[in-house]
Design a protein around this motif. Structure first.
Motif, PDB file in Angstrom:
ATOM      1  N   ILE A  56      56.568  66.218  62.445  1.00  0.00           N
ATOM      2  CA  ILE A  56      56.210  65.724  61.353  1.00  0.00           C
ATOM      3  C   ILE A  56      56.021  64.344  61.758  1.00  0.00           C
ATOM      4  CG2 ILE A  56      57.319  65.175  59.427  1.00  0.00           C
ATOM      5  CD1 ILE A  56      59.110  67.358  59.314  1.00  0.00           C
ATOM      6  N   LEU A  57      54.878  63.847  61.093  1.00  0.00           N
ATOM      7  CA  LEU A  57      54.657  62.078  61.133  1.00  0.00           C
ATOM      8  C   LEU A  57      54.998  62.278  60.091  1.00  0.00           C
ATOM      9  CD1 LEU A  57      52.795  59.731  62.634  1.00  0.00           C
ATOM     10  CD2 LEU A  57      50.898  61.092  61.555  1.00  0.00           C
ATOM     11  N   LEU A  58      56.121  60.896  60.075  1.00  0.00           N
ATOM     12  CA  LEU A  58      55.550  59.437  59.220  1.00  0.00           C
ATOM     13  C   LEU A  58      54.994  58.880  59.473  1.00  0.00           C
ATOM     14  CD1 LEU A  58      59.772  59.525  59.510  1.00  0.00           C
ATOM     15  CD2 LEU A  58      57.996  60.603  57.906  1.00  0.00           C
ATOM     16  N   THR A  59      54.220  58.790  58.120  1.00  0.00           N
ATOM     17  CA  THR A  59      52.979  57.394  57.900  1.00  0.00           C
ATOM     18  C   THR A  59      52.627  57.013  56.270  1.00  0.00           C
ATOM     19  OG1 THR A  59      51.119  56.725  58.894  1.00  0.00           O
ATOM     20  CG2 THR A  59      50.868  59.257  57.067  1.00  0.00           C
ATOM     21  N   PRO A  63      43.589  52.923  56.094  1.00  0.00           N
ATOM     22  CA  PRO A  63      42.414  53.009  57.374  1.00  0.00           C
ATOM     23  C   PRO A  63      42.897  53.208  58.613  1.00  0.00           C
ATOM     24  CG  PRO A  63      42.244  51.337  56.311  1.00  0.00           C
ATOM     25  CD  PRO A  63      43.142  52.089  55.138  1.00  0.00           C
ATOM     26  N   GLU A  64      44.180  52.280  58.358  1.00  0.00           N
ATOM     27  CA  GLU A  64      44.706  52.456  59.865  1.00  0.00           C
ATOM     28  C   GLU A  64      45.373  53.472  60.237  1.00  0.00           C
ATOM     29  OE1 GLU A  64      44.103  50.263  62.876  1.00  0.00           O
ATOM     30  OE2 GLU A  64      42.541  50.086  62.192  1.00  0.00           O
ATOM     31  N   TYR A  65      46.080  54.266  58.977  1.00  0.00           N
ATOM     32  CA  TYR A  65      47.469  55.219  59.165  1.00  0.00           C
ATOM     33  C   TYR A  65      46.225  56.330  58.921  1.00  0.00           C
ATOM     34  CZ  TYR A  65      50.704  51.030  58.854  1.00  0.00           C
ATOM     35  OH  TYR A  65      51.455  49.750  59.647  1.00  0.00           O
ATOM     36  N   TYR A  66      46.463  57.185  57.391  1.00  0.00           N
ATOM     37  CA  TYR A  66      46.375  58.477  56.907  1.00  0.00           C
ATOM     38  C   TYR A  66      45.535  58.031  55.719  1.00  0.00           C
ATOM     39  CZ  TYR A  66      47.208  62.734  55.220  1.00  0.00           C
ATOM     40  OH  TYR A  66      46.971  64.129  55.258  1.00  0.00           O
ATOM     41  N   TYR A  67      44.355  58.759  55.988  1.00  0.00           N
ATOM     42  CA  TYR A  67      43.945  59.082  54.380  1.00  0.00           C
ATOM     43  C   TYR A  67      43.194  60.257  54.353  1.00  0.00           C
ATOM     44  CZ  TYR A  67      39.803  57.040  56.665  1.00  0.00           C
ATOM     45  OH  TYR A  67      38.467  56.981  57.232  1.00  0.00           O
ATOM     46  N   ASP A  68      43.134  60.922  53.132  1.00  0.00           N
ATOM     47  CA  ASP A  68      41.406  61.915  52.877  1.00  0.00           C
ATOM     48  C   ASP A  68      39.999  61.537  52.454  1.00  0.00           C
ATOM     49  OD1 ASP A  68      41.634  65.059  51.802  1.00  0.00           O
ATOM     50  OD2 ASP A  68      40.438  63.781  50.416  1.00  0.00           O
ATOM     51  N   TYR A  69      39.349  62.122  53.432  1.00  0.00           N
ATOM     52  CA  TYR A  69      37.718  62.031  53.339  1.00  0.00           C
ATOM     53  C   TYR A  69      37.623  63.417  53.210  1.00  0.00           C
ATOM     54  CZ  TYR A  69      33.371  60.002  54.890  1.00  0.00           C
ATOM     55  OH  TYR A  69      32.166  59.652  54.532  1.00  0.00           O
ATOM     56  N   VAL A  96      54.049  61.204  53.770  1.00  0.00           N
ATOM     57  CA  VAL A  96      53.597  59.887  53.593  1.00  0.00           C
ATOM     58  C   VAL A  96      54.547  58.844  52.916  1.00  0.00           C
ATOM     59  CG1 VAL A  96      51.841  57.984  51.878  1.00  0.00           C
ATOM     60  CG2 VAL A  96      51.137  60.717  53.218  1.00  0.00           C
ATOM     61  N   CYS A  97      54.768  57.592  53.366  1.00  0.00           N
ATOM     62  CA  CYS A  97      56.383  57.133  53.176  1.00  0.00           C
ATOM     63  C   CYS A  97      55.609  56.157  52.524  1.00  0.00           C
ATOM     64  CB  CYS A  97      56.639  55.985  54.250  1.00  0.00           C
ATOM     65  SG  CYS A  97      57.581  57.652  55.509  1.00  0.00           S
ATOM     66  N   ARG A  98      55.757  55.207  51.402  1.00  0.00           N
ATOM     67  CA  ARG A  98      55.366  54.027  50.098  1.00  0.00           C
ATOM     68  C   ARG A  98      55.821  52.899  51.298  1.00  0.00           C
ATOM     69  NH1 ARG A  98      59.897  56.258  46.835  1.00  0.00           N
ATOM     70  NH2 ARG A  98      61.874  54.742  48.396  1.00  0.00           N
ATOM     71  N   ASP A  99      56.443  53.000  52.618  1.00  0.00           N
ATOM     72  CA  ASP A  99      56.530  51.383  52.641  1.00  0.00           C
ATOM     73  C   ASP A  99      57.361  51.811  54.530  1.00  0.00           C
ATOM     74  OD1 ASP A  99      58.821  51.253  52.339  1.00  0.00           O
ATOM     75  OD2 ASP A  99      58.826  50.182  50.809  1.00  0.00           O
ATOM     76  N   ASP A 110      65.637  61.628  60.910  1.00  0.00           N
ATOM     77  CA  ASP A 110      65.803  62.675  61.123  1.00  0.00           C
ATOM     78  C   ASP A 110      64.842  63.344  60.557  1.00  0.00           C
ATOM     79  OD1 ASP A 110      64.723  64.372  63.889  1.00  0.00           O
ATOM     80  OD2 ASP A 110      66.814  65.336  63.582  1.00  0.00           O
ATOM     81  N   GLU A 111      64.223  62.278  59.152  1.00  0.00           N
ATOM     82  CA  GLU A 111      62.736  63.582  58.634  1.00  0.00           C
ATOM     83  C   GLU A 111      61.361  63.338  58.833  1.00  0.00           C
ATOM     84  OE1 GLU A 111      62.855  61.958  54.010  1.00  0.00           O
ATOM     85  OE2 GLU A 111      65.689  62.110  54.247  1.00  0.00           O
ATOM     86  N   GLY A 112      61.461  62.753  60.381  1.00  0.00           N
ATOM     87  CA  GLY A 112      60.082  62.994  60.880  1.00  0.00           C
ATOM     88  C   GLY A 112      60.700  62.991  62.738  1.00  0.00           C
ATOM     89  N   ASP A 113      59.545  62.646  63.285  1.00  0.00           N
ATOM     90  CA  ASP A 113      59.525  62.855  64.732  1.00  0.00           C
ATOM     91  C   ASP A 113      58.829  61.528  65.254  1.00  0.00           C
ATOM     92  OD1 ASP A 113      60.726  65.355  64.800  1.00  0.00           O
ATOM     93  OD2 ASP A 113      59.003  66.468  63.905  1.00  0.00           O
ATOM     94  N   ILE A 114      57.974  61.577  64.952  1.00  0.00           N
ATOM     95  CA  ILE A 114      57.501  60.409  64.978  1.00  0.00           C
ATOM     96  C   ILE A 114      56.589  59.531  63.838  1.00  0.00           C
ATOM     97  CG2 ILE A 114      56.679  60.914  67.492  1.00  0.00           C
ATOM     98  CD1 ILE A 114      53.562  61.703  65.905  1.00  0.00           C
TER      99      ILE A 114
END
Length: 373
Positions: A56-59, A63-69, A96-99, A110-114
């Protein structure tokens, strides 16, 4: 030092102090207690992650993090995490997190691994997961980050699309736009679209190459994504078939028309349909919400297109009213504009079944250029 960076350092120190902590607990079933005690490990470490098959990736969005394209997930940190997940043999799930504060809190819980931490330039694994942290530290190098950035730049360039480029008109003197004019006429009729508009869109998508393929997996004349093909009932082995591809695309355009039936003006609705075909309906709805909040007209493309562009800015894609995050809005705005411009040039092409209007040039100029005939 940024506040978020300090927050990360405090969090990492706390997690390191907590590593290795174990508990015992009794296991109670409906029929009674099972055994005396069982040792449970709070730290879901690398071995357990590999056993579950998922990391699980928390992000954040951006553009530097994560988006749908175009149905494919991108973002520098996401692509880096995807490579690391492949390295340890698991699939990657994104939360995906707010901040940054929420990211750090959820990692601690422990809701994510990295988590993606651009403030310190790389992915972060919880020190409580000692084996995972060691594996990530051994795997990561600055060269891998450079490699990912080059990969993303390539995917976002025109070089990643495989297609032959044909002329925008097959026979200008003869009034023939493409080999597929008859199909455009046939399948635009049920959705009441000008076939020349779909021809203009097709050229923008594939330059009339029925074998065109994008890096994201879009195929054929109208560049339909496999998942969209499934929803439209288009068998994947027929995605390159010109008629099947055009027919499915026309169905999809009709569905998008229904999704935007709150836009009463048909001319305006066409702009929103084209934008959603390219950028996704959810991003367009986000732009409409921002537009309305700021007192602009959410049913007028000239207003909404400004917010489509603004969704590339953190101030806007991080706004609580925005549900689907970052968007490469320049591409979508340009997509709509180019199709409309090409459609305007195609409108002088007659349909064999309609004949050619003999209106004087002066009278024709009075028509709105977006009228659907």
């Amino acid at each position: 030092m940024k506040v978020t960076s300090i927050y990360f350092l405090i969090l990492l120190s706390f997690l390191a102090a907590c590593s290795g902590k174990k508990e015992t607990e009794k296991v109670i079933a409906p029929w009674g207690e099972i055994g005396d005690t069982v040792v449970t490990d709070e730290d879901f470490d690398l071995e357990e992650i590999q056993g579950s098959g998922e990391m699980i990736l928390l992000t954040l969005t951006g553009p530097e993090y994560y988006y749908d394209y175009h149905g494919r997930h991108l973002g520098t940190q996401y692509l880096l995490a995807e490579k690391f997940a492949a390295q340890v043999g698991v699939r990657l799930r994104v939360e995906v997190c707010r901040d940054s504060a929420e990211m750090a809190d959820r990692l601690q819980a422990d809701e994510g691994d990295i988590m993606a931490a651009t403030e310190i330039g790389k992915l972060v694994a919880s020190p409580a997961k000692e084996h995972l942290a060691e594996e990530l530290a051994a795997w990561y190098t600055p060269e891998k980050l450079d490699e990912v950035r080059k990969q993303e730049a390539y995917l976002l360039s025109n070089h990643s699309v495989k297609r032959r480029v044909f002329s925008p008109m097959l026979d200008r003197k003869g009034g023939v736009i493409s080999h597929y004019d008859g199909l455009f006429m046939q399948y635009c009729r049920p959705i009441r679209w000008d076939w020349r508009l779909m021809a203009a869109q097709c050229y923008q998508e594939s330059t009339f190459d029925p074998k065109a393929t994008s890096w994201a997996g879009a195929k054929g004349l109208m560049q339909i994504m496999p998942a969209t093909a499934d929803l439209l009932g288009l068998p994947r082995d027929q995605m390159y078939d010109p008629e099947q591809n055009i027919a499915a695309s026309a169905r999809y355009l009709g569905q998008l028309e229904q999704k935007f039936n709150d836009i009463r003006d048909r001319r305006e609705r066409t702009n929103f349909v084209l934008a959603a075909y390219n950028g996704g309906i959810h991003h367009i709805r986000d732009a409409m919400a921002l537009c309305q909040r700021d007192g602009r007209n959410p049913h007028q493309w000239s207003d909404v297109s400004e917010y489509v562009l603004k969704l590339a800015q953190p101030k806007y894609y991080n706004d609580p009213i925005v549900k689907y995050g970052y968007m490469r809005g320049t591409e979508t705005a340009d997509y709509v504009q180019k199709i409309l411009q090409r459609w305007e040039s195609y409108r002088g092409v007659k349909s064999p079944r309609q004949g050619f209007s003999q209106e004087p040039r002066k009278a024709r100029k009075q028509h709105n250029k977006y009228d659907i005939e």
